[in-house]
Scaffold this motif. Structure first.
Motif, PDB file in Angstrom:
ATOM      1  N   GLN A  94       0.974  -1.035  -0.086  1.00  0.00           N
ATOM      2  CA  GLN A  94       0.056   0.033  -0.080  1.00  0.00           C
ATOM      3  C   GLN A  94       0.976   1.386   0.008  1.00  0.00           C
ATOM      4  O   GLN A  94       1.786   1.171   0.643  1.00  0.00           O
ATOM      5  CB  GLN A  94      -0.770  -0.067   1.217  1.00  0.00           C
ATOM      6  N   PRO A  95       0.479   2.279  -0.548  1.00  0.00           N
ATOM      7  CA  PRO A  95       1.223   3.669  -0.364  1.00  0.00           C
ATOM      8  C   PRO A  95       1.050   4.184   0.856  1.00  0.00           C
ATOM      9  O   PRO A  95       0.388   3.903   1.738  1.00  0.00           O
ATOM     10  CB  PRO A  95       0.435   4.699  -1.292  1.00  0.00           C
ATOM     11  N   ASP A  96       2.421   4.876   1.372  1.00  0.00           N
ATOM     12  CA  ASP A  96       2.228   5.420   2.826  1.00  0.00           C
ATOM     13  C   ASP A  96       1.260   6.612   2.663  1.00  0.00           C
ATOM     14  O   ASP A  96       1.265   7.028   1.905  1.00  0.00           O
ATOM     15  CB  ASP A  96       3.619   5.875   2.843  1.00  0.00           C
ATOM     16  N   LEU A  97       0.778   6.681   3.802  1.00  0.00           N
ATOM     17  CA  LEU A  97      -0.303   7.695   3.974  1.00  0.00           C
ATOM     18  C   LEU A  97       0.227   8.887   5.244  1.00  0.00           C
ATOM     19  O   LEU A  97       0.829   8.598   6.009  1.00  0.00           O
ATOM     20  CB  LEU A  97      -1.517   6.926   4.725  1.00  0.00           C
ATOM     21  N   LYS A  98       0.181  10.039   4.622  1.00  0.00           N
ATOM     22  CA  LYS A  98       0.467  11.278   5.349  1.00  0.00           C
ATOM     23  C   LYS A  98      -0.752  12.035   5.557  1.00  0.00           C
ATOM     24  O   LYS A  98      -1.354  12.479   4.478  1.00  0.00           O
ATOM     25  CB  LYS A  98       1.784  11.964   4.514  1.00  0.00           C
ATOM     26  N   THR A  99      -0.825  12.303   6.829  1.00  0.00           N
ATOM     27  CA  THR A  99      -2.249  13.237   7.093  1.00  0.00           C
ATOM     28  C   THR A  99      -1.736  14.328   8.220  1.00  0.00           C
ATOM     29  O   THR A  99      -1.113  14.112   8.869  1.00  0.00           O
ATOM     30  CB  THR A  99      -3.250  12.497   7.722  1.00  0.00           C
ATOM     31  N   GLU A 100      -2.272  15.423   8.031  1.00  0.00           N
ATOM     32  CA  GLU A 100      -2.228  16.466   9.079  1.00  0.00           C
ATOM     33  C   GLU A 100      -3.530  16.431   9.874  1.00  0.00           C
ATOM     34  O   GLU A 100      -4.840  16.489   9.543  1.00  0.00           O
ATOM     35  CB  GLU A 100      -2.182  17.786   8.421  1.00  0.00           C
ATOM     36  N   ARG A 101      -3.269  16.667  11.128  1.00  0.00           N
ATOM     37  CA  ARG A 101      -4.385  16.493  11.938  1.00  0.00           C
ATOM     38  C   ARG A 101      -4.184  18.040  12.956  1.00  0.00           C
ATOM     39  O   ARG A 101      -3.380  18.385  13.582  1.00  0.00           O
ATOM     40  CB  ARG A 101      -4.402  15.491  13.305  1.00  0.00           C
ATOM     41  N   ARG A 102      -5.187  18.936  12.847  1.00  0.00           N
ATOM     42  CA  ARG A 102      -5.020  20.100  13.832  1.00  0.00           C
ATOM     43  C   ARG A 102      -5.295  19.982  15.209  1.00  0.00           C
ATOM     44  O   ARG A 102      -6.166  18.954  15.573  1.00  0.00           O
ATOM     45  CB  ARG A 102      -6.230  20.930  13.170  1.00  0.00           C
ATOM     46  N   GLY A 103      -4.520  20.605  15.804  1.00  0.00           N
ATOM     47  CA  GLY A 103      -4.725  20.318  17.329  1.00  0.00           C
ATOM     48  C   GLY A 103      -4.964  21.833  17.856  1.00  0.00           C
ATOM     49  O   GLY A 103      -5.914  22.432  17.474  1.00  0.00           O
ATOM     50  N   PRO A 104      -5.086  21.934  19.318  1.00  0.00           N
ATOM     51  CA  PRO A 104      -5.527  23.110  19.905  1.00  0.00           C
ATOM     52  C   PRO A 104      -4.633  24.344  19.666  1.00  0.00           C
ATOM     53  O   PRO A 104      -3.836  24.399  19.061  1.00  0.00           O
ATOM     54  CB  PRO A 104      -5.299  22.800  21.258  1.00  0.00           C
ATOM     55  N   LYS A 105      -5.066  25.557  20.022  1.00  0.00           N
ATOM     56  CA  LYS A 105      -4.446  26.795  20.140  1.00  0.00           C
ATOM     57  C   LYS A 105      -3.347  26.952  20.873  1.00  0.00           C
ATOM     58  O   LYS A 105      -3.119  26.107  21.927  1.00  0.00           O
ATOM     59  CB  LYS A 105      -5.438  27.955  20.387  1.00  0.00           C
ATOM     60  N   ILE A 106      -2.378  27.622  20.313  1.00  0.00           N
ATOM     61  CA  ILE A 106      -1.288  27.769  21.340  1.00  0.00           C
ATOM     62  C   ILE A 106      -1.515  28.611  22.353  1.00  0.00           C
ATOM     63  O   ILE A 106      -2.454  29.473  22.665  1.00  0.00           O
ATOM     64  CB  ILE A 106      -0.090  28.809  20.638  1.00  0.00           C
ATOM     65  N   GLY A 107      -1.229  28.084  23.723  1.00  0.00           N
ATOM     66  CA  GLY A 107      -1.543  28.424  24.980  1.00  0.00           C
ATOM     67  C   GLY A 107      -2.744  27.705  25.553  1.00  0.00           C
ATOM     68  O   GLY A 107      -3.312  28.220  26.466  1.00  0.00           O
ATOM     69  N   ALA A 108      -3.386  26.725  24.929  1.00  0.00           N
ATOM     70  CA  ALA A 108      -4.558  26.039  25.254  1.00  0.00           C
ATOM     71  C   ALA A 108      -4.321  25.383  26.684  1.00  0.00           C
ATOM     72  O   ALA A 108      -2.859  25.247  26.996  1.00  0.00           O
ATOM     73  CB  ALA A 108      -5.007  25.011  24.284  1.00  0.00           C
ATOM     74  N   PRO A 109      -5.290  24.946  27.412  1.00  0.00           N
ATOM     75  CA  PRO A 109      -5.201  24.153  28.324  1.00  0.00           C
ATOM     76  C   PRO A 109      -4.320  23.074  28.406  1.00  0.00           C
ATOM     77  O   PRO A 109      -4.470  22.409  27.472  1.00  0.00           O
ATOM     78  CB  PRO A 109      -6.469  24.074  29.166  1.00  0.00           C
ATOM     79  N   ASP A 110      -3.666  22.645  29.381  1.00  0.00           N
ATOM     80  CA  ASP A 110      -2.825  21.236  29.376  1.00  0.00           C
ATOM     81  C   ASP A 110      -3.764  20.057  28.929  1.00  0.00           C
ATOM     82  O   ASP A 110      -2.873  19.431  28.314  1.00  0.00           O
ATOM     83  CB  ASP A 110      -2.106  21.071  30.717  1.00  0.00           C
ATOM     84  N   ALA A 111      -4.715  20.016  29.533  1.00  0.00           N
ATOM     85  CA  ALA A 111      -5.352  18.956  29.201  1.00  0.00           C
ATOM     86  C   ALA A 111      -5.839  18.565  27.526  1.00  0.00           C
ATOM     87  O   ALA A 111      -5.741  17.652  27.330  1.00  0.00           O
ATOM     88  CB  ALA A 111      -6.799  18.912  30.009  1.00  0.00           C
ATOM     89  N   ALA A 112      -6.258  19.581  27.118  1.00  0.00           N
ATOM     90  CA  ALA A 112      -6.154  19.722  25.563  1.00  0.00           C
ATOM     91  C   ALA A 112      -4.937  19.449  24.747  1.00  0.00           C
ATOM     92  O   ALA A 112      -4.781  18.504  23.887  1.00  0.00           O
ATOM     93  CB  ALA A 112      -6.600  20.988  24.917  1.00  0.00           C
ATOM     94  N   VAL A 113      -3.964  19.855  25.276  1.00  0.00           N
ATOM     95  CA  VAL A 113      -2.363  19.562  24.737  1.00  0.00           C
ATOM     96  C   VAL A 113      -2.211  18.131  24.889  1.00  0.00           C
ATOM     97  O   VAL A 113      -1.939  17.463  23.891  1.00  0.00           O
ATOM     98  CB  VAL A 113      -1.272  20.364  25.503  1.00  0.00           C
ATOM     99  N   GLN A 114      -2.404  17.536  26.132  1.00  0.00           N
ATOM    100  CA  GLN A 114      -2.049  16.313  26.299  1.00  0.00           C
ATOM    101  C   GLN A 114      -2.832  15.293  25.614  1.00  0.00           C
ATOM    102  O   GLN A 114      -2.531  14.062  25.147  1.00  0.00           O
ATOM    103  CB  GLN A 114      -2.066  15.881  27.946  1.00  0.00           C
ATOM    104  N   GLY A 115      -4.181  15.621  25.448  1.00  0.00           N
ATOM    105  CA  GLY A 115      -5.065  14.656  24.487  1.00  0.00           C
ATOM    106  C   GLY A 115      -4.676  14.726  23.045  1.00  0.00           C
ATOM    107  O   GLY A 115      -4.819  13.703  22.428  1.00  0.00           O
ATOM    108  N   PHE A 116      -4.358  15.858  22.627  1.00  0.00           N
ATOM    109  CA  PHE A 116      -3.698  16.002  21.191  1.00  0.00           C
ATOM    110  C   PHE A 116      -2.558  15.103  20.931  1.00  0.00           C
ATOM    111  O   PHE A 116      -2.321  14.274  20.153  1.00  0.00           O
ATOM    112  CB  PHE A 116      -3.401  17.331  20.896  1.00  0.00           C
ATOM    113  N   LEU A 117      -1.406  14.961  22.058  1.00  0.00           N
ATOM    114  CA  LEU A 117      -0.048  14.406  22.212  1.00  0.00           C
ATOM    115  C   LEU A 117      -0.788  12.807  22.074  1.00  0.00           C
ATOM    116  O   LEU A 117      -0.112  12.066  21.202  1.00  0.00           O
ATOM    117  CB  LEU A 117       0.776  14.660  22.745  1.00  0.00           C
ATOM    118  N   LYS A 118      -1.485  12.580  22.884  1.00  0.00           N
ATOM    119  CA  LYS A 118      -1.978  11.320  22.769  1.00  0.00           C
ATOM    120  C   LYS A 118      -2.641  10.737  21.510  1.00  0.00           C
ATOM    121  O   LYS A 118      -2.468   9.477  21.031  1.00  0.00           O
ATOM    122  CB  LYS A 118      -2.854  10.756  24.039  1.00  0.00           C
ATOM    123  N   ALA A 119      -3.439  11.555  21.085  1.00  0.00           N
ATOM    124  CA  ALA A 119      -4.196  10.939  19.796  1.00  0.00           C
ATOM    125  C   ALA A 119      -3.224  10.842  18.567  1.00  0.00           C
ATOM    126  O   ALA A 119      -3.610  10.091  17.972  1.00  0.00           O
ATOM    127  CB  ALA A 119      -5.505  12.080  19.727  1.00  0.00           C
TER     128      ALA A 119
END
Length: 723
Positions: free
Chosen positions: A63-88
């Motif tokens: 299969q071809p390699d897949l490259k996708t971009e995923r948008r995360g939280p704003k800079i300065g967002a709460p830590d919980a949102a950042v951690q969720g983004f990193l985990k996902a």
């Protein structure tokens, strides 16, 4: 690039299911490959009685390699949102993310890369799902597995799966998977009787060649070609001619993996039966072909069978077995035929009193009486003898009660003709028994004998009117009573006949033949009054007849569009002519459509169409603005410019000429009259300002535009024409 070989080996698959199953297998596998990013170069599927096979070549190795971009939280967002983004996203820290700016601020973006899987692993995942969900019309469970929850259902017991994948220059790999205990491998089996042993295969070319060596012709078309060519050669060797039957060839090729063609015979005494009865008997019961004498065109006492084995005795036992089965079948057919001849057709008619045509439309006997009366009304219109037509309509359905038609329903009508001739009926009366059923499809011939035409039209129109009265019309793709086919049959008959018939009058006459109260309805008059509240005449029954006729005419317009479209005509031109509501004669409508099409192909036609549409568009805008219509005669005293005066004169002259030409049915002349409008319309739009500052002048000019629109309606509703 690698190729895939797949075979599903089972007990005998019914012949009628094989072609669709092969196509389904190809479609399902290739659709899943493409969905997984594995775009292939080509695929072909095959079917035999014991196997479905598929080869797909040119599949990428991965299969071809897949490259996708995923948008995360704003800079300065709460830590919980950042951690969720990193985990996902699987990022270890925000240092691995990018920053993207937009109107709402700066956001983190994760670039996720997913490497493609090996194609063989993807295939191993999708094939079991396809096998388990395969869309067989009927399937079964079997053996010990039948008691297991979720066990495989298949058309017949599935014994083996062959699945290999690899490059043409290398030893392929087995696609590893199993379905309900059946492991995929590279082992298949040859002919059940002549080469039943196991065969190890690698790729498609190897597979096809080894099967052929094991007495299996994989390609269905190759089997068909062998059957036809060998049968023709066998017949020719005896000075005979094969009666070709493509449907039977398709079926027989699905019954054998190694076709062996042989010839048998039956007693000459059976040749006293009509050829069609002999053919139906041999075809339906033993799947055999008949042969004829090319000098006389009549069948001989020979038949051609297709075996699935090369017998040690040269096929003598197989031939004798088929002869032994065919003999009593033909004997039965002969008995049925001779028994039928002892009863005259009209003596069978009383039985129709006990046979219901439809619960709301009464018995078959009542329907036959209606058809007889309607056919008598149609007969003079198509040049048929009225008494012969009435006799033909009375007898046309009688063969439905005969023994032969009871055994072979496909011979309805044809047997009626034979029985009618045998009892001394007129040739036209006899022919109508067969021809009134026609045409039964777009490729079937239409009746041409006037008596047959009258009965065929009466039969189909009675059916249409009856089902319209009880509101059982076709809806969407549903048409359980084949009403679209009946209407298209009427259209084809009328156009072939090339006679003028006023359909509304015929529909109205057919409606009047139905009783005021139909079976299953408490009060048809009350029903009609409720359903058809706006009546052009007094009385609900008349109202019903009127609206049934109008609705049917609209239905016929749709069928005519289909017919003309198949002949290359434009459907919008049919709309433009039918929109006038002044003609219900299909032959005349077709002539008008043809003349309109030729006119619109000319420069005058194209320009007049453009001018008429421009006038209609302006009127639509101004009528919406003023909330009124600009009908009525323009006032000549308000004309200011020569172009207005000229256009008014040309419109009046062209309209009169067009109506006169239409009255004489000279549609080419009517179009020529319309062509005279073109210069005056062009000049008007070039020199005249429609929305004049003077309200009276504006209104007058809009009325003049309406005159253009009204004038063109002498030949067609130009607003319905595309372009």
């Amino acid at each position: 690039m690698p190729d895939l070989l797949l075979e599903l080996f089972s007990e005998e698959i019914p012949a009628r299911m094989q072609a669709k199953a092969a196509d389904d297998l190809r479609r399902m596998v290739t659709d899943k490959l493409v969905a997984e990013g594995l775009v292939y170069e080509g695929a072909k599927a095959f079917a035999t009685p014991r196997r479905l096979a598929l080869t797909v070549h040119g599949i990428p190795a991965r299969q071809p390699d897949l490259k996708t971009e995923r948008r995360g939280p704003k800079i300065g967002a709460p830590d919980a949102a950042v951690q969720g983004f990193l985990k996902a996203t699987g990022l270890k820290s925000l240092d691995e993310a990018k920053i993207q700016k937009d109107a709402k601020g700066d956001f983190y973006i994760a670039l996720i890369e997913k490497p493609g899987s090996a194609a063989i692993d993807v295939i191993a995942e999708i094939l079991p799902v396809i096998i388990r969900t395969f869309p067989w019309p009927k399937s079964m469970r079997w053996g010990a597995r039948s008691a297991k929850s979720g066990s495989l259902t298949w058309v017949r017991p599935l014994h083996a799966i062959t699945a290999t994948f690899g490059l043409e220059t290398e030893e392929p790999d087995v696609v590893k998977f199993s379905v309900d205990g059946v492991e995929a491998g590279q082992t298949t089996y040859g002919h059940r009787f002549m080469a039943p042993g196991a065969i190890s295969v690698r790729r498609f070319e190897d597979y096809e060649a080894k099967l052929k060596a094991a007495k299996v012709i994989l390609d269905p078309q190759a089997r068909k070609d062998i059957i036809v060519e060998d049968a023709k050669e066998l017949a020719f060797a005896q000075g005979l001619e094969l009666v070709e039957d493509q449907v039977l060839v398709d079926e027989v090729s699905g019954l054998v993996e190694w076709p062996v063609v042989m010839m048998g015979s039956f007693e000459k005494e059976f040749l006293s039966i009509p050829d069609e009865v002999i053919r139906a008997t041999i075809r339906n019961n033993q799947k055999c072909f008949v042969v004829r004498d090319p000098k006389t065109g009549k069948l001989t006492n020979k038949f051609v069978l297709t075996a699935n084995i090369e017998a040690p005795d040269g096929g003598k036992t197989i031939v004798a077995g088929n002869e032994r089965v065919i003999r009593p079948r033909l004997s039965d057919a002969k008995f049925f035929y001779e028994t039928d001849l002892k009863t005259r057709l009209e003596d069978r008619l009383p039985k129709f009193e006990q046979i219901v045509f439809h619960e709301k439309l009464g018995t078959q006997a009542a329907r036959i009486k209606r058809i007889e009366r309607l056919a008598a009304e149609i007969a003079p219109l198509v040049g048929a003898d009225v008494e012969k037509t009435k006799r033909a309509a009375r007898l046309a359905k009688a063969d439905l009660l005969t023994e032969v038609v009871g055994e072979f329903p496909e011979l309805q009508g044809l047997m009626g003709k034979y029985y009618a001739l045998a009892q001394g009926e007129d040739a036209s009366v006899a022919a109508a028994s067969e021809e009134h059923w026609k045409p039964q499809g777009p490729t079937d011939r239409v009746p041409t004998d006037p008596v047959s035409v009258a009965v065929a039209l009466a039969d189909k129109i009675d059916t249409l009117v009856g089902f319209w009265i009880i509101d059982e019309k076709p809806t969407g793709s549903k048409d359980p009573f084949a009403l679209r086919r009946a209407a298209l049959g009427v259209v084809r008959i009328i156009l072939t006949l090339n006679r003028q018939l006023n359909l509304l009058e015929i529909f109205d006459e057919a409606c009047a033949l139905f009783p005021p109260r139909l079976p299953g309805e408490e009060n048809t008059e009350a029903y009609a009054a409720h359903r058809f509240s706006q009546s052009p005449d007094s009385g609900p029954a008349r109202s019903e007849r009127y609206y049934v006729s109008q609705e049917l005419l609209s239905f016929f317009a749709d069928r005519l569009k289909i017919q003309l479209r198949e002949q290359g005509a434009r459907h919008d031109l049919v709309d433009a002519v039918f929109a006038l509501d002044d003609d219900d004669d299909l032959t005349r409508i077709v002539r008008r459509v043809e003349a309109l099409g030729q006119f619109l192909d000319s420069d005058d036609g194209k320009n007049l169409l453009a001018g008429t549409k421009r006038a209609s568009n302006i009127l639509a805008i101004e009528e919406k603005k003023d909330k009124r219509e600009f009908d009525g005669k323009p006032d000549a005293a308000l004309y200011k410019l020569d172009e207005e005066k000229t256009l008014a004169k040309v419109i009046e002259r062209a309209k009169n000429e067009a109506y006169f030409a239409v009255g004489k049915e000279d549609f080419a002349a009517a179009m020529s009259a319309m062509a005279k409008l073109r210069p005056a319309v062009d000049a008007f739009f070039d020199k005249v300002k429609v929305n004049d500052d003077d309200p009276k002048v504006r209104e007058n000019r809009l009325k003049l535009l309406n005159e253009i629109r009204a004038a063109t309606r002498a030949v067609a509703d130009f607003s319905r024409i595309e372009g």
